[in-house]
Write a protein that holds these residues in place. Structure first.
Motif, PDB file in Angstrom:
ATOM      1  N   THR A 231      47.077  26.653  41.383  1.00  0.00           N
ATOM      2  CA  THR A 231      46.530  26.338  42.877  1.00  0.00           C
ATOM      3  C   THR A 231      47.684  25.532  43.277  1.00  0.00           C
ATOM      4  OG1 THR A 231      44.116  26.147  41.899  1.00  0.00           O
ATOM      5  CG2 THR A 231      44.625  25.023  43.959  1.00  0.00           C
ATOM      6  N   GLY A 232      47.914  26.183  44.555  1.00  0.00           N
ATOM      7  CA  GLY A 232      48.994  25.623  45.268  1.00  0.00           C
ATOM      8  C   GLY A 232      50.635  26.116  44.964  1.00  0.00           C
ATOM      9  N   SER A 233      50.427  27.103  44.352  1.00  0.00           N
ATOM     10  CA  SER A 233      51.766  27.691  43.957  1.00  0.00           C
ATOM     11  C   SER A 233      52.421  28.220  45.062  1.00  0.00           C
ATOM     12  CB  SER A 233      51.575  29.028  42.824  1.00  0.00           C
ATOM     13  OG  SER A 233      50.832  30.038  43.598  1.00  0.00           O
ATOM     14  N   GLY A 234      51.701  28.772  46.053  1.00  0.00           N
ATOM     15  CA  GLY A 234      52.322  29.197  47.314  1.00  0.00           C
ATOM     16  C   GLY A 234      52.765  30.754  47.188  1.00  0.00           C
ATOM     17  N   ARG A 235      52.316  31.170  46.096  1.00  0.00           N
ATOM     18  CA  ARG A 235      52.428  32.708  45.591  1.00  0.00           C
ATOM     19  C   ARG A 235      51.446  33.586  46.194  1.00  0.00           C
ATOM     20  NH1 ARG A 235      54.444  30.647  39.662  1.00  0.00           N
ATOM     21  NH2 ARG A 235      56.405  29.843  40.347  1.00  0.00           N
ATOM     22  N   LYS A 236      52.029  34.816  46.235  1.00  0.00           N
ATOM     23  CA  LYS A 236      50.719  35.858  46.665  1.00  0.00           C
ATOM     24  C   LYS A 236      50.027  35.960  45.524  1.00  0.00           C
ATOM     25  CE  LYS A 236      53.351  38.115  50.344  1.00  0.00           C
ATOM     26  NZ  LYS A 236      52.536  37.434  51.449  1.00  0.00           N
ATOM     27  N   ALA A 237      48.703  36.368  45.635  1.00  0.00           N
ATOM     28  CA  ALA A 237      47.838  36.509  44.706  1.00  0.00           C
ATOM     29  C   ALA A 237      47.659  37.789  43.712  1.00  0.00           C
ATOM     30  CB  ALA A 237      46.346  36.546  44.917  1.00  0.00           C
ATOM     31  N   PHE A 238      49.036  38.244  43.386  1.00  0.00           N
ATOM     32  CA  PHE A 238      49.150  39.565  42.612  1.00  0.00           C
ATOM     33  C   PHE A 238      48.805  39.051  40.958  1.00  0.00           C
ATOM     34  CE2 PHE A 238      51.742  42.050  39.778  1.00  0.00           C
ATOM     35  CZ  PHE A 238      51.120  43.005  39.726  1.00  0.00           C
ATOM     36  N   SER A 239      47.758  40.001  40.444  1.00  0.00           N
ATOM     37  CA  SER A 239      47.316  39.273  39.076  1.00  0.00           C
ATOM     38  C   SER A 239      47.601  40.293  37.950  1.00  0.00           C
ATOM     39  CB  SER A 239      46.004  39.127  39.362  1.00  0.00           C
ATOM     40  OG  SER A 239      45.312  40.304  39.429  1.00  0.00           O
ATOM     41  N   GLY A 240      48.437  41.512  38.391  1.00  0.00           N
ATOM     42  CA  GLY A 240      48.855  42.443  37.153  1.00  0.00           C
ATOM     43  C   GLY A 240      47.826  43.264  37.032  1.00  0.00           C
ATOM     44  N   PRO A 241      47.865  43.695  35.589  1.00  0.00           N
ATOM     45  CA  PRO A 241      46.966  44.719  35.041  1.00  0.00           C
ATOM     46  C   PRO A 241      45.412  44.198  35.272  1.00  0.00           C
ATOM     47  CG  PRO A 241      48.710  44.598  33.630  1.00  0.00           C
ATOM     48  CD  PRO A 241      48.818  43.479  34.386  1.00  0.00           C
ATOM     49  N   ARG A 242      44.557  45.159  35.274  1.00  0.00           N
ATOM     50  CA  ARG A 242      43.212  44.864  35.559  1.00  0.00           C
ATOM     51  C   ARG A 242      42.550  45.944  34.618  1.00  0.00           C
ATOM     52  NH1 ARG A 242      42.538  44.242  41.802  1.00  0.00           N
ATOM     53  NH2 ARG A 242      43.835  42.349  42.043  1.00  0.00           N
ATOM     54  N   PHE A 243      41.304  45.511  33.691  1.00  0.00           N
ATOM     55  CA  PHE A 243      40.686  46.261  33.041  1.00  0.00           C
ATOM     56  C   PHE A 243      39.197  46.525  33.606  1.00  0.00           C
ATOM     57  CE2 PHE A 243      38.321  47.134  28.721  1.00  0.00           C
ATOM     58  CZ  PHE A 243      38.717  48.706  28.931  1.00  0.00           C
ATOM     59  N   SER A 244      38.959  47.698  33.916  1.00  0.00           N
ATOM     60  CA  SER A 244      37.671  47.877  34.825  1.00  0.00           C
ATOM     61  C   SER A 244      36.426  47.659  33.862  1.00  0.00           C
ATOM     62  CB  SER A 244      37.566  49.336  35.401  1.00  0.00           C
ATOM     63  OG  SER A 244      36.248  49.680  36.127  1.00  0.00           O
ATOM     64  N   GLN A 245      35.413  46.930  34.356  1.00  0.00           N
ATOM     65  CA  GLN A 245      34.156  46.760  33.570  1.00  0.00           C
ATOM     66  C   GLN A 245      33.185  47.821  34.049  1.00  0.00           C
ATOM     67  OE1 GLN A 245      32.866  42.588  34.209  1.00  0.00           O
ATOM     68  NE2 GLN A 245      34.995  41.642  33.691  1.00  0.00           N
ATOM     69  N   GLY A 246      33.473  48.612  34.864  1.00  0.00           N
ATOM     70  CA  GLY A 246      32.489  49.696  35.171  1.00  0.00           C
ATOM     71  C   GLY A 246      31.262  48.969  36.126  1.00  0.00           C
ATOM     72  N   VAL A 247      30.284  49.959  36.132  1.00  0.00           N
ATOM     73  CA  VAL A 247      29.063  49.272  37.124  1.00  0.00           C
ATOM     74  C   VAL A 247      27.992  49.008  36.279  1.00  0.00           C
ATOM     75  CG1 VAL A 247      27.805  50.143  38.995  1.00  0.00           C
ATOM     76  CG2 VAL A 247      30.299  51.136  39.132  1.00  0.00           C
TER      77      VAL A 247
END
Length: 765
Positions: free
Chosen positions: A364-380
């Motif tokens: 919080t307060g890093s000032g960096r964009k919110a790129f979060s890297g790999p994501r594993f889909s949980q499906g629907v």
């Protein structure tokens, strides 16, 4: 040497002859967390679950009716170790039975998300994807940490995740802020961690740079040590739960002396007129004056007046910690933080405005964009039934009963099977003695765990899971500076398997393997998820190397462009062209939507609500620990070194200790009408009189195993906290609203057994 990423930092595991010897912090982290010291020795200790295990009577009576499997013995019965095939067959049979007899609405997927910093072997994602592949499950929403805030903020400013990612940067604060008023402080211990990892700790350096720039800090907290590291630091030892009253009195001074920014209120907010009428006493006959607030807060009226003038005369950032909304009527301090900031009119200006949790997590307060890297889909999830996360005991005890949440009325589902992977409910849920009764209600409880926590000991089927050091993964957190290739450092302890391997085998048995695995093994998933993240990175102007290079190098420094972020600057610059995602497009000091819900405990604008009379003299604060994340690795060396006579430390003010004949280092009994626990004592003047403090996360350790209302002998505060919702709006956790009494423990101190495994019987099929 390989790297690994944990929620509290990046490390180089040091392995000798296949055994973990040390966790060396990475060289680029200027403020590494010592929590890593707990992992060597603990990872393969006697507390580790080494083989699949089934509660004895559950196994012996598996073919009987579920009611005959003695659910009342959970937590007080031996386990039988069984081969993996036997355990998986049992789990698959129970899932199939419950689905066939009661439908997927009878399955609760419990996971709290902090199990691993790795983005693929993320227990919550794995569990939810598996259950969705099998037809769905009842789920939970929000969090214990931020339940009230997450529900409230979209109504008055915007989505909480968006707000947290867009906070004014530490860099900007150092350049432009003059006064930082911290309700609940800026506790550095909390900032050790972030979901997905904290490879580069930022908060201590951010505070130091602000201090060097001459910023004045005001720590509004019952605890002096909630804000450290700054040269100009005033401590206002506020009474717990009274922050809303203090903020209202500050607003009253601004209005009374004509210091409020009427132009900002007119252009950027709605409903401020109605709030000001309330503030001045036109609604309830009570003007929210400094004298009124002084009686509630113990902050002198003249200091309230002078602080309001200082805030109006300087570029001021107002921050509120998560802990303030973990209380009855927890929405009010968050709403008042925004309202007070709007009164000052500095929202959207460099160095000014408001913050919702600076110091609560690392990024919080890093000032960096919110790129979060790999994501594993949980499906629907085909099942739409849910509960607010802090209402699990209510759900288990009261199937079919109605509950209010965010303007609608829902009903608790009837849960027959609980499947849990990641998290320890006997750490984070309130009123554990009440939970113990509820935990007897489900027909089946299945847990993936690494260690014999209370959650595992109170399960029917326990499947041993690997730790982050025993599998390949990718560490990456939103806005974090580094992506980490998490190479497996050691072989799995015992017969532990990773969650993906467990669910893949279950999905094969349940005929949903293709949906769950899509034909890939774990290594293929890692490559796919990484390659997918490369295309998303491009939208952030970030260029990731190919997977082979990343995996070979072990770490990648994300090239974030310099970002001098100011929260809500675009809205301030152009409120019509860049409106907020609220019904009015503006900051809602008065919310017609919330008013329309008709909740007496959360009306349409911020209010002061008197809390129920508290019968005992000491207010108990149960905040985040310094020596671990939640309850993780409480059995490790760093956490253990903080204990007093083996118990979690309780801090008490000197005069309160003297009045009770309590001395430093002694063991005390802390109690109220919900239960009692033992703790070791720290006597200190860094806590205000009338308040005691103990960290959460001591592993639940009742004197009488499996029985409610037994003395808890290790220092788990949630045997005393009340299990009620913050309000009808959020139903969030209200752990900080509790009073207790403390007395010296006389006689022999019972031994700690929290880290002992249960009785384990030999393999029996």
């Amino acid at each position: 040497m390989s790297f690994t990423s944990l929620h509290w930092g990046a490390y180089r595991p040091r392995v000798v002859d296949g055994r973990l010897q040390a966790m060396d912090p990475v060289e680029w982290d200027a403020d590494p967390s010592p929590i890593g010291l707990s992992i060597p020795g603990a990872i393969d200790s006697a507390t580790r679950i080494r083989r699949p295990a089934v509660r004895r009577s559950f196994l012996e009576r598996f073919n009987d009716h579920p009611a005959l499997r003695d659910p009342h013995l959970r937590g007080n019965e031996a386990f039988v170790e069984v081969p993996w095939d036997v355990a998986l067959d049992l789990v698959a049979t129970e899932l199939s039975r419950v689905k066939g007899e009661h439908g997927n609405k009878a399955i609760f997927g419990g996971s709290y998300g902090w199990g691993s910093a790795g983005r693929f072997h993320h227990a919550q994602s794995q569990l939810h994807r598996f259950l969705n592949s099998y037809g769905g499950y009842v789920y939970s929403v929000d969090s214990y940490s931020l339940g009230a805030g997450r529900v409230l903020m979209p109504h008055i400013v915007g989505n909480m995740d968006w707000l947290l990612a867009a906070h004014t940067s530490w860099r900007n604060l150092a350049e432009h802020c003059e006064l930082f008023v911290a309700f609940g402080g800026l506790p550095l211990k909390n900032a050790q961690c972030s979901p997905g990892g904290a490879s580069d700790h930022l908060v201590s350096n951010g505070i130091r740079r602000m201090s060097d720039a001459g910023v004045q800090f005001v720590n509004v907290s019952p605890l002096r040590d909630d804000l450290t590291g700054s040269e100009r630091n005033e401590w206002l030892a506020v009474r717990p739960g009274s922050d809303t009253a203090l903020m209202m009195a500050l607003c009253w001074v601004l209005v009374d002396e004509g210091l409020h920014n009427t132009d900002f209120l007119r252009r950027y907010t709605v409903g401020h007129e109605r709030f000001i009428e309330y503030l001045l006493g036109a609604v309830d006959g009570v003007a929210k004056t400094p004298e009124w607030a002084a009686a509630l807060t113990d902050i002198p009226a003249q200091r309230i007046v002078s602080l309001a003038r200082e805030m109006a005369g300087k570029r001021t950032m107002i921050n509120v910690a998560y802990s303030l909304q973990r209380a009855q009527f927890g929405e009010q301090p968050f709403w008042m933080t925004v309202t007070l900031s709007a009164m000052l009119g500095q929202i959207g200006l460099p160095g000014g405005g408001f913050g919702l949790g600076y110091g609560c997590m690392n990024n919080t307060g890093s000032g960096r964009k919110a790129f979060s890297g790999p994501r594993f889909s949980q499906g629907v999830n085909p099942v739409k039934d849910f509960i607010p996360v802090a209402r699990i005991t209510d759900m288990l005890l009261n199937p079919g009963e109605a509950f209010d949440y965010n303007g609608k009325r829902y009903h608790y589902p009837h849960i027959r099977l609980v499947y849990w992977a990641g998290g320890n409910i006997f750490h984070h849920h309130q009123d554990i003695n009440r939970l113990l009764h509820a935990w007897q209600r489900p027909e089946t409880i299945i847990v993936h765990e690494q260690f014999w926590t209370a959650q595992a000991k109170h399960a029917d089927i326990v499947l041993p899971a690997t730790t982050a050091l025993e599998r390949d993964d990718i560490g990456s957190a939103a806005s974090d500076r580094y992506m980490i290739a998490m190479h497996k450092a050691i072989e799995p302890v015992g017969e532990a398997r990773d969650d993906y391997a467990i669910f893949a085998e279950l999905s094969r048995r349940l005929d949903c393997m293709q949906v769950f695995t899509e034909g890939r093994d774990a290594g293929q998933w890692l490559r796919l998820l990484y390659e997918e993240s490369r295309s998303r990175a491009g939208s952030f102007a970030i260029e990731l190397p190919d997977f082979e290079e990343f995996w070979r190098e072990g770490v990648f420094e994300v090239d974030y462009p310099p970002d001098d972020t100011v929260l809500l600057k675009a809205f301030r610059d152009d409120p019509q062209g860049d409106p907020l995602q609220t019904p009015s497009g503006k900051i809602e000091v008065f919310s017609e939507t919330i008013a329309g819900f008709g909740y007496a405990d959360c009306p349409g604008h911020p209010v002061w609500l008197d809390k129920p009379a508290q019968p005992l003299p000491l207010h108990l604060l149960s905040n985040q620990p310094k020596t671990r994340l939640h309850s993780q690795y409480d059995h490790g060396a760093y956490s253990q070194a903080s204990k007093i006579q083996g118990r979690e430390p309780l801090t008490i003010n000197r005069q309160d200790a003297l009045a009770r004949g309590i001395a430093e280092g002694e063991v005390v009994r802390v109690f109220n009408d919900r239960g009692a626990f033992l703790a070791g004592v720290i006597v200190s003047d860094t806590i205000r009189p009338g308040v005691v403090q103990i960290a959460t996360g001591a592993w639940f350790d009742p004197l009488a195993k499996g029985q409610a209302n037994s003395l808890e002998k290790h220092g788990n505060p949630n045997v005393l906290t009340e299990d009620v919702g913050a309000s009808s709006l959020s139903q969030g956790c209200s752990a900080q609203t509790v009073t207790v009494e403390v007395e010296k423990w006389h006689g022999e101190v019972p031994p700690i057994t929290a880290f002992d495994p249960p009785e384990i019987l030999g393999a029996r099929v």
